[in-house]
Write an enzyme that holds these catalytic residues in place. Structure first.
Site, mmCIF file in Angstrom:
data_model
loop_
_atom_site.group_PDB
_atom_site.id
_atom_site.type_symbol
_atom_site.label_atom_id
_atom_site.label_comp_id
_atom_site.label_asym_id
_atom_site.label_seq_id
_atom_site.Cartn_x
_atom_site.Cartn_y
_atom_site.Cartn_z
ATOM 1 N N LYS A 78 0.863 -1.195 0.000
ATOM 2 C CA LYS A 78 0.000 0.000 0.000
ATOM 3 C C LYS A 78 0.892 1.236 0.000
ATOM 4 O O LYS A 78 1.871 1.297 0.762
ATOM 5 C CB LYS A 78 -0.892 -0.033 1.250
ATOM 6 C CG LYS A 78 -1.955 1.076 1.280
ATOM 7 C CD LYS A 78 -2.840 0.970 2.537
ATOM 8 C CE LYS A 78 -3.982 1.975 2.533
ATOM 9 N NZ LYS A 78 -4.837 1.862 3.727
ATOM 10 N N SER A 158 -9.786 2.120 2.602
ATOM 11 C CA SER A 158 -8.840 2.803 1.747
ATOM 12 C C SER A 158 -7.854 1.885 1.045
ATOM 13 O O SER A 158 -7.259 2.284 0.058
ATOM 14 C CB SER A 158 -8.048 3.811 2.572
ATOM 15 O OG SER A 158 -7.237 3.163 3.528
ATOM 16 N N SER A 182 -10.293 0.028 6.830
ATOM 17 C CA SER A 182 -9.622 0.146 5.535
ATOM 18 C C SER A 182 -8.955 -1.117 5.029
ATOM 19 O O SER A 182 -8.526 -1.164 3.883
ATOM 20 C CB SER A 182 -8.578 1.268 5.580
ATOM 21 O OG SER A 182 -9.210 2.523 5.504
#
Lengths: 491, 483, 95
Positions: A78, A158, A182
């Site tokens: 990420k 996210s 997330s």
């Protein structure tokens, strides 16, 4: 089986047995990314060449017989984890030019375990969002489609890029971060698996901060076991993070086969929220049935302050974010927009560098901390947070784990739920309470809805009992036998 | 009646409190491993934590905590076993995170007291409100570059103790005495070097004025005053400014001001005007700071004797005046030097030599106590020669000068130069007889009643003995032989 | 509580985010929606409840005082949008 469809466990075994090479495995992923990422936008930055170099080193390590648990395993990182020498954007224009001179502890541990990094996965800007629509690098397309429709769906957020990359077979595993859901919500939206560990289990050092008291890194993968393998490498005490827990890392894989016989599984009444789809309700019931059939005792419980989780979360997270994001001022790193004077430079830099959702949260966070409003908003939210923690502490005297849905809906379309921020926030209604309490929670895919979209169930256990989460998740996984594939995927 | 300022409308009283920022002596910074000491090339003592890079996290330095506790103990203050760090949010170019980590709601040290002494010997207690730990900011420089301000973050993140006084100060003199006293205590404790020129100690001065008997009026804060003298000037200048405003029928506006040392006046600080809403909240990157009683007891057991205690002990143990004891305990090194000289000797004589000839020699040469012009052992040796009557006081001064010149010990100088005191009475008698014979006219005058001439005869005898005569024996012989 | 345009401007100023005039009204609507949403916390009985400020329930570890970082000026300055020699540079500030 195609190299991109392997589990981490099987890939590691094949690598160890020299049936495949790490270079082959990485090249297969590089090719898949080259083919599909232009469409899915799951990665902001790809690093095919460094990945191959890492793969070569992994092959050498395997040849020498000193392979680690992840040697040669290609992962998506990420783009919130700082990676030395590789641009780290947090999906914000603000950090577009930023090349960290340091490595986050979590990614450093993954590298030490031999992992190969394919690139930096897309996300909502500064991890603020539940759809990946707020990325400055464009939205991520969910590889799953509604039956008979080619409409683009969001992968959740996210950690939407990580989830989409996993689902589309553009990596074998991924790192995510979870502040209010997330990891779990995008896992649920993409038919993948992800765990938010206990707060303090994984170091936050080198992870771009959103809300420090909630942010927690965790693994995302295509099986519970792969998550356990990844978490084993990611977790551990770090002297560079004051909130890191000084505890040994258990053998998470060993917990998978324990079975749920005799375990007490709590079903919190408050998670039956109004507006939850029948499909989600039915799936939840199915999950309860699976656990009962495997010998678990099902107990109805109450977490009375659940309803207040979301509003408390939005106050606390926004307040912390307003302060954490003050460092993006155009002075030491990142983008700058010139101004007449220092203040004008700050204001122009931050107006241009932050997207709409980030600005809203900074502003609301600024407001709830400001003189005259602190007590009414921030302090009150902290007290409610304590009540939510108390709910969990009390319930874990009675049960070993909780079972809930991961999200109130399946993946939604681009542009849906975009009308007002509050609708979007409701995506996190089931995930936020565990975040506020700091307890570990995991989403596993449990079935498809009528339109063919994946749905997830969430397992929550007490602080530092990830093993319990894995035990229950593995039991669910066995029963659900989720083997569906998304429409868009590598061969 | 204490210090008052006369205005057109009558007398005004000054009300003042100080917030002293003292840089903690430590190897590394409060929340990072970068070097804390002053100096270094620009940005060479900066870690990614200090520069507020993404994902960087603070980890607290145990020694900085210990230094704050030691200081609290030195200020006779309450040590809080539970304290916490908050973020103070504001934007400034030399504040990398956009917030300063400080202790707002729960400081590590609570209320305490400090005793100050004024010129006339009056003692007064000044209350300490609190002491908290916080980060220093970096340094902005506005004159180095034509179109830009430039920033050095070497200082960013160095531990500061903010010591807040009660508004108990009533005059520039008290403000100066208080600041000097805090500086002295911190230097004794070794918690701050007190170097105001390098900025390791500086004060924010809160000033208001009022008519005697009134409640407090609006105050102004004068930021970052960096010497005792400027603090005293700033208090007076600001008080006079406020009096002029009140007397002109205007209001004093609560604001942050700067002391302009060139003009000797304070002026409003533009850059701070809209920074009043600091949005303090607990720093989520840190946990509560919980101290164990054992830690505190251990730090306490190793505290040095503090200036007030030492001063009182010097009076009691060495029989010297309160004033001299104050002078001799101004600095730890000074007190140590004195004690080395005085121990086992005539302590009063030691005090008069240290505060007299020794200080004068220090001032002349500009030497420091780390490298004194005469060592404590050598000075003690000189006093030994005086006490055992090997030399007299007059010769001792010459020997001392010779010690300064040559660095030799007193007994060696006395031996090589033959400066031993003459105590042989027959030699003294012979010298007296010779002087009286040479000055028969003056002997006559003396005998007719001019008593003052006695000193003349003594002086002549000493001269004849090259200054080495035992003063008591010479006196006795002159008196006897004059009949 | 409902935010006035002036409050929106004040918050933006505090947060150092430039807001153009035509952005005020939509921001006001959105921020008010968020405040309306979180206002439900007013219904919770928080009598006697301590605030929970952190995610971890433990006391703070203290690090030993050793110098082990810094002396990396070039890395510190490498990402700077503007610099003057070994310094970061910003528009001139008048104190």
């Amino acid at each position: 089986m195609s190299l991109t469809h392997l589990s981490i466990k099987d890939a590691a075994a094949a690598l160890a047995a020299r049936k495949i090479s790490a270079v082959e495995l990485t090249q297969a992923h590089n090719n898949a990314i080259a083919a599909l990422n232009p469409r899915l936008n799951a990665y902001i930055t790809t690093t095919p060449e460094p990945a191959l170099a890492q793969a070569q080193a992994a092959d050498a390590r395997i040849a020498q017989g000193n392979a680690g648990p992840l040697t040669g395993i290609p992962l998506a990182i990420k783009d919130l984890f700082c990676t030395a020498g590789v641009r780290t954007t947090a999906a914000s224009k603000m950090l577009d030019p930023f090349i960290p001179p340091y490595e986050s502890t979590v990614t450093a541990q993954l590298l030490a375990a031999g992992a190969v990094f394919l690139g930096k996965a897309n996300l909502d800007e500064f991890a603020m969002g539940s759809s990946n629509m707020s990325s400055a690098y464009g939205p991520v397309e969910n590889p799953w489609k509604r039956a008979g429709s080619d409409a683009k769906l969001v992968p959740g957020g996210s950690s939407g890029g990580s989830a989409a990359a996993l689902a589309a077979r553009l990596c074998l595993g991924a790192t995510g971060t979870d502040t209010g859901g997330s990891i779990r919500q995008p896992a649920a939206f993409t038919g993948t698996t992800g765990i938010k560990p206990t707060y303090g289990r994984c170091s936050r050092y080198g992870v771009v901060a959103f809300a420090s008291s909630l942010d927690q890194a965790g693994p995302m993968a295509r099986s519970v076991e792969d998550c356990a393998i990844l978490l084993g490498a990611m977790a551990g005490f770090d002297a560079k993070d004051s909130t890191s827990a000084q505890r040994p890392v258990p053998d998470f894989q060993a917990s998978l086969a324990r079975g749920v016989r005799g375990l007490r599984i709590g079903i919190p009444a408050e998670y039956s929220v109004a507006g939850m789809s029948d499909e989600i309700s039915r799936l939840w019931q199915k999950g309860i049935g699976w656990l009962r059939e495997q010998g678990a005792e099902i107990i109805d419980v109450s977490l009375p302050h659940t309803h207040y989780g979301l509003p408390a979360y939005y106050i606390v997270a926004s307040a912390e974010a307003s302060s954490n994001l003050a460092r993006y001022d155009g002075v030491r790193f990142g983008a700058r927009v010139g101004g007449e004077d220092l203040i004008d430079m700050y204001e122009r830099t931050r107006a241009a560098g932050f997207g709409a959702e980030v600005k809203r949260r900074i502003m609301i966070g600024t407001y709830v901390l400001s003189a005259g409003y602190y007590d009414a908003y921030y302090l009150r939210a902290q007290k409610v947070r304590n009540l939510i923690l108390r709910d969990f502490t009390q319930v874990f005297d009675k049960v070993d784990a909780l079972l809930t849905p991961s999200a109130p809906t399946a993946a939604f379309g681009f542009g849906e739920q975009m009308n007002d921020p509050i609708t979007m926030y409701l995506n996190d209604v089931f995930t936020v309470p565990a975040s506020l309490a700091g307890v570990p929670a995991m989403s596993v895919p449990a079935g498809l809805n009528a339109q063919g979209l994946p749905l997830g169930l969430q397992i929550i256990a007490k602080h530092f009992d990830e093993e319990m989460v894995f035990t229950v998740a593995a039991a669910l996984e066995r029963a659900a036998a989720f083997s569906h594939l998304p429409t868009v995927r590598a061969a | 009646m204490g210090y008052v300022l006369e205005g057109k409308s009558g007398n005004w009283e000054v009300v003042c409190g100080l917030e002293i920022h003292a840089q903690v002596i430590s190897e590394s910074k409060l929340f990072s491993g970068a070097r804390a000491a002053y100096g270094g090339a620009p940005n060479s003592q900066v870690s990614f934590v200090d520069a507020g890079f993404p994902g960087m996290l603070p980890v607290i330095n145990r020694e900085c905590v210990a230094q704050a506790v030691r200081t609290g103990l030195g200020l006779a203050a309450q040590i809080n076993l539970f304290s916490r760090f908050d973020r103070k949010n504001y934007f400034y170019a030399d504040l990398p995170n956009g917030y300063q980590i400080s202790q707002f709601a729960h400081p590590i040290v609570g209320t305490g007291t400090v005793e100050i002494e004024l010129q006339d010997g009056t003692l007064k207690n000044i209350g300490i409100t609190r002491l908290h730990l916080e980060q220093d900011a970096g340094k902005s420089m506005h004159e180095q570059h034509p179109g830009k301000s430039v920033i050095d973050l070497n200082r960013a993140g160095v531990a500061l103790m903010e010591i807040v006084s009660e508004p108990d100060i009533r005059s520039p003199e008290e403000a100066g005495a208080y600041l000097r006293k805090i500086r002295q205590i911190l230097r004794y404790l070794g918690t701050c070097d007190g170097n105001m020129e390098e900025g390791s100690m500086r004060a924010d001065v809160n000033v208001s004025v009022r008519k005697p008997g009134e409640d407090f009026r609006t105050r102004c804060e004068i930021k970052n005053v960096n010497s005792v003298r400027f603090v005293m000037h700033a208090v007076e200048a600001e008080a006079l400014r406020q009096i002029a405003l009140w007397e002109a029928g205007e209001e004093v506006r609560q604001e942050t001001r700067l002391y302009d040392q060139a003009r000797g006046e304070t002026r409003s600080m533009r850059s701070k005007e809209d920074a009043h809403d600091y949005r303090y909240f607990p720093d989520p990157d840190l946990l509560p700071l919980v101290l164990a009683e054992d830690d505190i007891a251990q730090w306490k057991s190793k505290l040095p004797e503090l200036p007030d205690a030492k001063r009182r002990r010097f009076c009691a143990e060495y029989g010297i005046s309160f004033y001299d004891a104050g002078v001799l305990t101004a600095e730890q090194a000074m007190a140590d030097f004195y004690e080395t000289v005085a121990r086992g000797r005539d302590a009063r004589l030691a005090a008069s030599w240290v505060t007299g000839d020794f200080f004068a020699a220090m001032n002349r040469s500009g030497a420091t106590l780390e490298n004194p012009p005469v060592s404590a052992a050598h000075l003690g040796g000189l006093l030994d020669l005086i006490s055992d009557a090997t030399i007299n006081g007059r010769i001792a001064k010459d020997v001392f000068e010779e010690m300064l010149e040559s660095g030799k010990a007193a007994d060696a100088i006395v031996a090589t130069k033959g400066l031993r005191q003459v105590t042989d009475t027959s030699a003294i008698d012979a010298a007296v007889a010779s002087v009286l014979a040479l000055n028969a006219d003056k002997v006559t005058e003396y005998k007719s009643g001019k008593d003052k001439l006695f000193g003349f005869f003594v002086g002549q005898v000493m001269k004849a003995l090259a200054g080495k005569g035992n003063p008591a024996l010479v006196n006795e012989a002159v008196k006897r032989l004059l009949g | 509580m409902s935010l006035e345009p002036a409050t929106v401007r004040r918050i933006a100023k505090l947060a150092r985010i430039r807001v153009e005039d035509d952005e005020i009204a939509p921001l006001q609507t959105q921020l008010n929606a968020m405040l309306d949403y979180v206002a439900q916390l007013g219904g919770v009985d928080i009598t006697g409840v301590e605030p929970l400020s952190g995610g971890a329930q433990m006391a703070m570890r203290l690090r030993e005082d050793t110098m082990c970082d810094g002396a990396i000026a070039e890395q510190i300055l490498a990402n700077a949008p503007d610099r003057a020699g070994e310094f970061f540079a910003v528009p001139k500030v008048i104190e």
